[in-house]
Design an enzyme around this catalytic site. Sequence first.
Site, mmCIF file in Angstrom:
data_model
loop_
_atom_site.group_PDB
_atom_site.id
_atom_site.type_symbol
_atom_site.label_atom_id
_atom_site.label_comp_id
_atom_site.label_asym_id
_atom_site.label_seq_id
_atom_site.Cartn_x
_atom_site.Cartn_y
_atom_site.Cartn_z
ATOM 1 N N HIS A 195 -3.559 -10.826 -13.666
ATOM 2 C CA HIS A 195 -4.815 -10.851 -12.897
ATOM 3 C C HIS A 195 -5.898 -11.168 -13.916
ATOM 4 O O HIS A 195 -6.314 -10.301 -14.682
ATOM 5 C CB HIS A 195 -5.027 -9.487 -12.240
ATOM 6 C CG HIS A 195 -6.364 -9.302 -11.588
ATOM 7 N ND1 HIS A 195 -6.514 -9.162 -10.240
ATOM 8 C CD2 HIS A 195 -7.615 -9.225 -12.107
ATOM 9 C CE1 HIS A 195 -7.805 -9.004 -9.941
ATOM 10 N NE2 HIS A 195 -8.488 -9.035 -11.056
ATOM 11 N N ASP A 232 -1.846 -12.641 -1.571
ATOM 12 C CA ASP A 232 -2.705 -11.521 -2.002
ATOM 13 C C ASP A 232 -3.133 -10.699 -0.782
ATOM 14 O O ASP A 232 -4.268 -10.209 -0.706
ATOM 15 C CB ASP A 232 -3.916 -12.000 -2.793
ATOM 16 C CG ASP A 232 -4.582 -10.871 -3.570
ATOM 17 O OD1 ASP A 232 -4.054 -9.731 -3.564
ATOM 18 O OD2 ASP A 232 -5.641 -11.119 -4.188
ATOM 19 N N ARG A 261 0.791 -1.253 0.000
ATOM 20 C CA ARG A 261 0.000 0.000 0.000
ATOM 21 C C ARG A 261 0.817 1.294 0.000
ATOM 22 O O ARG A 261 0.253 2.360 -0.212
ATOM 23 C CB ARG A 261 -0.976 0.058 1.181
ATOM 24 C CG ARG A 261 -1.971 -1.083 1.219
ATOM 25 C CD ARG A 261 -2.957 -1.013 0.078
ATOM 26 N NE ARG A 261 -4.023 -2.003 0.226
ATOM 27 C CZ ARG A 261 -4.482 -2.755 -0.768
ATOM 28 N NH1 ARG A 261 -3.992 -2.619 -1.990
ATOM 29 N NH2 ARG A 261 -5.442 -3.615 -0.566
ATOM 30 N N HIS A 265 -6.988 -3.176 4.309
ATOM 31 C CA HIS A 265 -7.889 -2.035 4.097
ATOM 32 C C HIS A 265 -8.244 -1.432 5.446
ATOM 33 O O HIS A 265 -8.443 -2.167 6.412
ATOM 34 C CB HIS A 265 -9.181 -2.476 3.407
ATOM 35 C CG HIS A 265 -8.987 -2.851 1.981
ATOM 36 N ND1 HIS A 265 -8.699 -1.946 1.001
ATOM 37 C CD2 HIS A 265 -9.021 -4.062 1.370
ATOM 38 C CE1 HIS A 265 -8.572 -2.572 -0.167
ATOM 39 N NE2 HIS A 265 -8.754 -3.861 0.029
#
Lengths: 465, 336
Positions: A193, A319, A76, A323
Amino acid sequence: MSTPTSATYVLRGVRPYGTDPVDVVLADGVIAAIGASGTVEVPEAVTGDVTGDVIEVRAEGHVLLPGLVDLHTHLREPGREDAETVFSGTRAAAAGGFTAVHAMANTTPTQDTAGVVEQVYRLGQEAGWVDVHPVGAVTVGLGGEKLAELGAMADSAARVRVFSDDGKCVHDPVLMRRALEYVKAFDGVVAQHAQEPRLTEGAQMNEGVVSAQIGLTGWPAVAEESIIARDVLLAEHVGSRLHVCHLSTAGSVEIIRWAKGRGIDVTAEVTPHHLVLTDDLARDYDPVFKVNPPLRTAKDVEAVRAGLADGTIDIVATDHAPHPVEDKDCEWSSAAFGMTGLETALSVVQQTMVDTGRMTWADVARVLSENPARIGRITESQGRPIAVGEPANLTLVDPSAARTIDGRSQVTASDNTPFAGMELPGRVVATFLRGRATVLDGAVVDGAVVDGAATDGKTLEGVTR
Amino acid sequence: MKHLLTTQGLSKGDAILLLDTSAQMAATQSRENKKLPTLRGRTVVNLFYEDSTRTRISFETAAKRLSADVINFSAKGSSVSKGESLKDTALTLHAMGADAVVVRHSASGAAHQLAHAGWLDAGVLNAGDGMHQHPTQALLDAFTIRRHLVGNVGEDGRGTDTSAGADLSGLRVAIVGDVLHSRVARSNVYLLHTLGAEVTLVAPPTLVPVGVETWPCRVSYHLDETLEQWQPDAVMMLRVQRERMSGGSGSFFPSPMEYSRKFGFDARRLAVLPDHSIVMHPGPMNRGLEISAAAADHPRSVIVEQVANGVAVRMAALYLLLAGTDAAGTDERNTL
């Protein structure tokens, strides 16, 4: 107590790859000695657990693995430091037994230039928890229209070898072909992806029995499988190396199996959550279970387990997608996709594959360390054998432990684990990065890292309190 | 009954109690003074994130006839339109002491989250969530079917309803149109099945969801065949949203004209049905698309009556959620 990087570790009674117990000595960043349990002399006399720079780890029955390598981590930073930073994410990785992670490219700004990948690489080095290998974006801004400067990223200090628009699919077949061809020049790989965008407009969860009942727009398996089928044929045509991210359906496993049978140079990954969770969990509309690709059916779970066991699927990758609370504490359709995974991956693999008798610990080393290191082209330092003279990147696991998962008590900066409240087997007791303990006695070793990083311009200048 | 969120899993006993209570409520609505004192001092919030004047005024009327205080909280002109989260809105309603929240939301599951996320302890009544459920619509549909086809109220709907306690066994209901996006269809399939009716969904294959095979109903792609061979007792037409249908990302059918030819309900199709059959539509109608004016305004159309019954059903639902015992003390059933 700080644990200096010069410390020598003696691991007593550990079982490499789950085999017979031995003693292992780590010194000067490498594996210095391996001997039958109880026979290895500690370099200096030891009374109690610690004498000077020698630390003895009583680890009878614990499994010793090569340090885990994650090919698919979202750290992130830069951009979403409210969810995770390189520091917090790699600290979580160490806690989960990892010694290297590949940091996905969907940051803000995107990791699509040499400058940004070098920034992430440097942040990883400064943090010091694991080796951070930035993934480069395939297209500028993940826009799917124009190739990013793949060569510049490959030639940069970050030495990028894995390229991915993860989160977005490189759906234009010509662009995908060009990317596959172009990265051959520096032995790179395109990690796709696989998500046909038109078939998944507004998609919220797996399309099937559950979506029909609960009224959420479906994400059909064919949207993944059709892209994988196209891409393996493209890879065959241009003779390139393809990696398929987080495959999730029984049909995808079949296509990969077929492609490998044909000799196509394709590798595939599955996430821990797709090894165990199903779309039934969407019934209560808790967005912690919202992930892309979505949780599938029990039949798909069985297929990916079988594919992992028989080698069709090469690796498990987390993965890890942290959040902040507000992005999950809302209506399902407004919530962000993704779940954390670094600190639960090994336990999920143990539960679904080892404890069920489908894989050995040597297989775990293969799918969580050796194969991902090979795909990422970092085998000089990671995914190495447990042998004298090898770099001491190691993970020590207590397979008999059990723990109940709690998002807030995890090391990652975000709480969105789908395993909250569940009991999972196994616990990472220690992690060693080039001989230095990043985790010891099941806890991250903050002293060592802060000692190293504090000299690196990280003092808080201008803070007056 | 703390919440009414879905008809899936609603027991037959509860469903019949809701219908019987609705009948009692309907009976009070023919009086000169329609107002009951039952929910005096209770606060009902209508929390509408989607525009739906019809449903909102139906709930508002129902709550007011039960003497509840009603607060209308619509997305437009409130903090909701400024991006306030569902959670914060729920916490606000909780702080204000709402006893029941009637929620309409475009996100499937929003009502379930309001009821179960721990933000709010009011009773939650789902007034339509995304493509998921619209339970009071299904209840008013079942109530209308029962009155006409079991209770023999006559074509004008004014006869005495003798259907108290009855289910819908043996009745056949065809639900026609955009099943894929329809919360009305989902709610009706489960409720009508629970009440013993047989349901056939009729739609082009593009408007039937993948996964429909576990629903307790039949599926047909042919309206004429279903009407002629299956002879439904009630035909329920679903609204077709023109804008999502042809072209672009829609393409669910080639053109409105083709849809209308194959799936539109008109006087010709009405003529092949049994004489006692009724025609239904949850509104608002697209006259000329899924239903012709001749069918909509036909004596066997009960569409206007559905609207009236909506008030009685919503009174019953609010009553059973908030008062928790049987209506007006006139009945022996106290099973909830």
